[in-house]
Design a protein around this motif. Structure first.
Motif, PDB file in Angstrom:
ATOM      1  N   ASN A  36       3.752  10.419  -6.787  1.00 22.63           N
ATOM      2  CA  ASN A  36       4.888  10.925  -7.550  1.00 22.63           C
ATOM      3  C   ASN A  36       4.820  10.628  -9.041  1.00 22.63           C
ATOM      4  OD1 ASN A  36       6.152  12.045  -5.303  1.00 22.63           O
ATOM      5  ND2 ASN A  36       6.990  10.064  -4.749  1.00 22.63           N
ATOM      6  N   ARG A  37       4.179   9.579  -9.431  1.00 19.36           N
ATOM      7  CA  ARG A  37       4.178   9.177 -10.831  1.00 19.36           C
ATOM      8  C   ARG A  37       2.767   9.114 -11.404  1.00 19.36           C
ATOM      9  NH1 ARG A  37       9.373   9.929 -11.969  1.00 19.36           N
ATOM     10  NH2 ARG A  37      10.718   8.775 -10.589  1.00 19.36           N
ATOM     11  N   PHE A  38       1.858   9.867 -10.848  1.00 20.04           N
ATOM     12  CA  PHE A  38       0.460   9.807 -11.251  1.00 20.04           C
ATOM     13  C   PHE A  38       0.278  10.177 -12.726  1.00 20.04           C
ATOM     14  CE2 PHE A  38      -3.977  11.394 -11.295  1.00 20.04           C
ATOM     15  CZ  PHE A  38      -4.585  10.210 -10.921  1.00 20.04           C
ATOM     16  N   ASP A  39       0.992  11.200 -13.179  1.00 16.92           N
ATOM     17  CA  ASP A  39       0.878  11.620 -14.573  1.00 16.92           C
ATOM     18  C   ASP A  39       1.349  10.515 -15.513  1.00 16.92           C
ATOM     19  OD1 ASP A  39      -0.067  14.072 -13.766  1.00 16.92           O
ATOM     20  OD2 ASP A  39       1.929  15.004 -13.750  1.00 16.92           O
ATOM     21  N   GLN A  40       2.451   9.856 -15.185  1.00 15.06           N
ATOM     22  CA  GLN A  40       2.963   8.780 -16.029  1.00 15.06           C
ATOM     23  C   GLN A  40       2.008   7.587 -16.044  1.00 15.06           C
ATOM     24  OE1 GLN A  40       6.817   7.985 -14.431  1.00 15.06           O
ATOM     25  NE2 GLN A  40       7.789   9.714 -15.462  1.00 15.06           N
ATOM     26  N   VAL A  41       1.395   7.293 -14.901  1.00 13.39           N
ATOM     27  CA  VAL A  41       0.440   6.182 -14.826  1.00 13.39           C
ATOM     28  C   VAL A  41      -0.771   6.484 -15.714  1.00 13.39           C
ATOM     29  CG1 VAL A  41      -1.154   4.936 -13.290  1.00 13.39           C
ATOM     30  CG2 VAL A  41       1.184   5.420 -12.556  1.00 13.39           C
ATOM     31  N   LEU A  42      -1.239   7.720 -15.694  1.00 16.17           N
ATOM     32  CA  LEU A  42      -2.372   8.096 -16.538  1.00 16.17           C
ATOM     33  C   LEU A  42      -2.039   7.997 -18.015  1.00 16.17           C
ATOM     34  CD1 LEU A  42      -4.006  11.120 -14.676  1.00 16.17           C
ATOM     35  CD2 LEU A  42      -4.894   8.808 -14.914  1.00 16.17           C
ATOM     36  N   GLU A  43      -0.822   8.428 -18.381  1.00 21.97           N
ATOM     37  CA  GLU A  43      -0.388   8.316 -19.787  1.00 21.97           C
ATOM     38  C   GLU A  43      -0.360   6.860 -20.226  1.00 21.97           C
ATOM     39  OE1 GLU A  43       3.207  10.246 -20.953  1.00 21.97           O
ATOM     40  OE2 GLU A  43       2.722  12.027 -19.777  1.00 21.97           O
ATOM     41  N   LEU A  44       0.154   5.969 -19.360  1.00 21.32           N
ATOM     42  CA  LEU A  44       0.205   4.536 -19.693  1.00 21.32           C
ATOM     43  C   LEU A  44      -1.178   3.948 -19.855  1.00 21.32           C
ATOM     44  CD1 LEU A  44       3.106   3.292 -17.394  1.00 21.32           C
ATOM     45  CD2 LEU A  44       3.148   3.477 -19.889  1.00 21.32           C
ATOM     46  N   VAL A  55       0.839  -1.206   0.000  1.00 20.45           N
ATOM     47  CA  VAL A  55       0.000   0.000   0.000  1.00 20.45           C
ATOM     48  C   VAL A  55       0.874   1.256   0.000  1.00 20.45           C
ATOM     49  CG1 VAL A  55      -1.624   1.338   1.403  1.00 20.45           C
ATOM     50  CG2 VAL A  55      -2.012  -1.097   1.009  1.00 20.45           C
ATOM     51  N   ALA A  56       1.956   1.257   0.745  1.00 14.25           N
ATOM     52  CA  ALA A  56       2.844   2.419   0.797  1.00 14.25           C
ATOM     53  C   ALA A  56       3.496   2.664  -0.565  1.00 14.25           C
ATOM     54  CB  ALA A  56       3.908   2.224   1.871  1.00 14.25           C
ATOM     55  N   VAL A  57       3.930   1.595  -1.215  1.00  9.61           N
ATOM     56  CA  VAL A  57       4.538   1.737  -2.544  1.00  9.61           C
ATOM     57  C   VAL A  57       3.510   2.263  -3.542  1.00  9.61           C
ATOM     58  CG1 VAL A  57       5.520   0.449  -4.483  1.00  9.61           C
ATOM     59  CG2 VAL A  57       6.368   0.056  -2.171  1.00  9.61           C
ATOM     60  N   LEU A  58       2.313   1.709  -3.499  1.00 10.09           N
ATOM     61  CA  LEU A  58       1.268   2.185  -4.408  1.00 10.09           C
ATOM     62  C   LEU A  58       0.924   3.644  -4.142  1.00 10.09           C
ATOM     63  CD1 LEU A  58      -1.122  -0.907  -4.572  1.00 10.09           C
ATOM     64  CD2 LEU A  58       0.422  -0.059  -6.355  1.00 10.09           C
ATOM     65  N   ALA A  59       0.885   4.049  -2.889  1.00  3.68           N
ATOM     66  CA  ALA A  59       0.610   5.454  -2.565  1.00  3.68           C
ATOM     67  C   ALA A  59       1.717   6.352  -3.080  1.00  3.68           C
ATOM     68  CB  ALA A  59       0.441   5.607  -1.058  1.00  3.68           C
ATOM     69  N   TRP A  60       2.972   5.909  -2.964  1.00  2.00           N
ATOM     70  CA  TRP A  60       4.104   6.703  -3.462  1.00  2.00           C
ATOM     71  C   TRP A  60       4.026   6.845  -4.981  1.00  2.00           C
ATOM     72  CZ3 TRP A  60       8.188   5.462  -6.702  1.00  2.00           C
ATOM     73  CH2 TRP A  60       9.196   6.438  -6.785  1.00  2.00           C
ATOM     74  N   VAL A  61       3.709   5.716  -5.630  1.00  2.00           N
ATOM     75  CA  VAL A  61       3.591   5.752  -7.083  1.00  2.00           C
ATOM     76  C   VAL A  61       2.455   6.688  -7.486  1.00  2.00           C
ATOM     77  CG1 VAL A  61       2.935   4.387  -9.116  1.00  2.00           C
ATOM     78  CG2 VAL A  61       4.634   3.512  -7.518  1.00  2.00           C
ATOM     79  N   ALA A  62       1.332   6.590  -6.791  1.00  5.01           N
ATOM     80  CA  ALA A  62       0.196   7.441  -7.125  1.00  5.01           C
ATOM     81  C   ALA A  62       0.531   8.912  -6.914  1.00  5.01           C
ATOM     82  CB  ALA A  62      -1.003   7.045  -6.284  1.00  5.01           C
TER      83      ALA A  62
END
Length: 113
Positions: free
Chosen positions: A102-110, A93-100
């Motif tokens: 810090n990398r939210f824009d990249q996740v949306l692009e993917l 959960v902590a890793v997913l929160a960090w990804v969400a």
């Protein structure tokens, strides 16, 4: 005043306890006669049977204690596994929160590709 009455030291009228007859329970249903204890058979045989039952109860209690120790061990093992699982879940959960975060824009692009 009854013929069985007695006057106690305080001057009160009390009844005397009835005297036992030559039988063991007077004439009631538990009277076996001849001063023998109630029930069929001799006292020694009945005591031996009770002693046997006590031995069985001791054995069963010992088995129950061994089973309880095994159950406690199993419960402790389950607790240990659950704590490891909870720790791993917290890390995920902590890793997913960090990804969400810090990398939210990249996740949306993917996701939109």
């Amino acid at each position: 005043m009854s013929s069985n009455s007695i006057i106690d030291s305080h001057g009160k009228n009390v009844l005397a306890f009835p005297r036992a007859s030559s039988g063991d329970k007077r004439d009631g249903p538990g009277n076996t006669g001849n001063g023998n204890p109630p029930g069929d058979g001799e006292l020694e045989a009945r005591v031996a049977k009770l002693e046997t039952h006590v031995e069985y109860m001791k054995r069963d209690l010992s088995e129950a204690r061994a089973d309880l120790k095994e159950i406690r061990s199993d419960v402790n093992s389950i607790k240990n596994k659950l704590s490891w699982f909870a720790g791993a879940a917290a890390i995920v959960v902590a890793v997913l929160a960090w990804v969400a975060k810090n990398r939210f824009d990249q996740v949306l692009e993917l996701l939109h590709k």
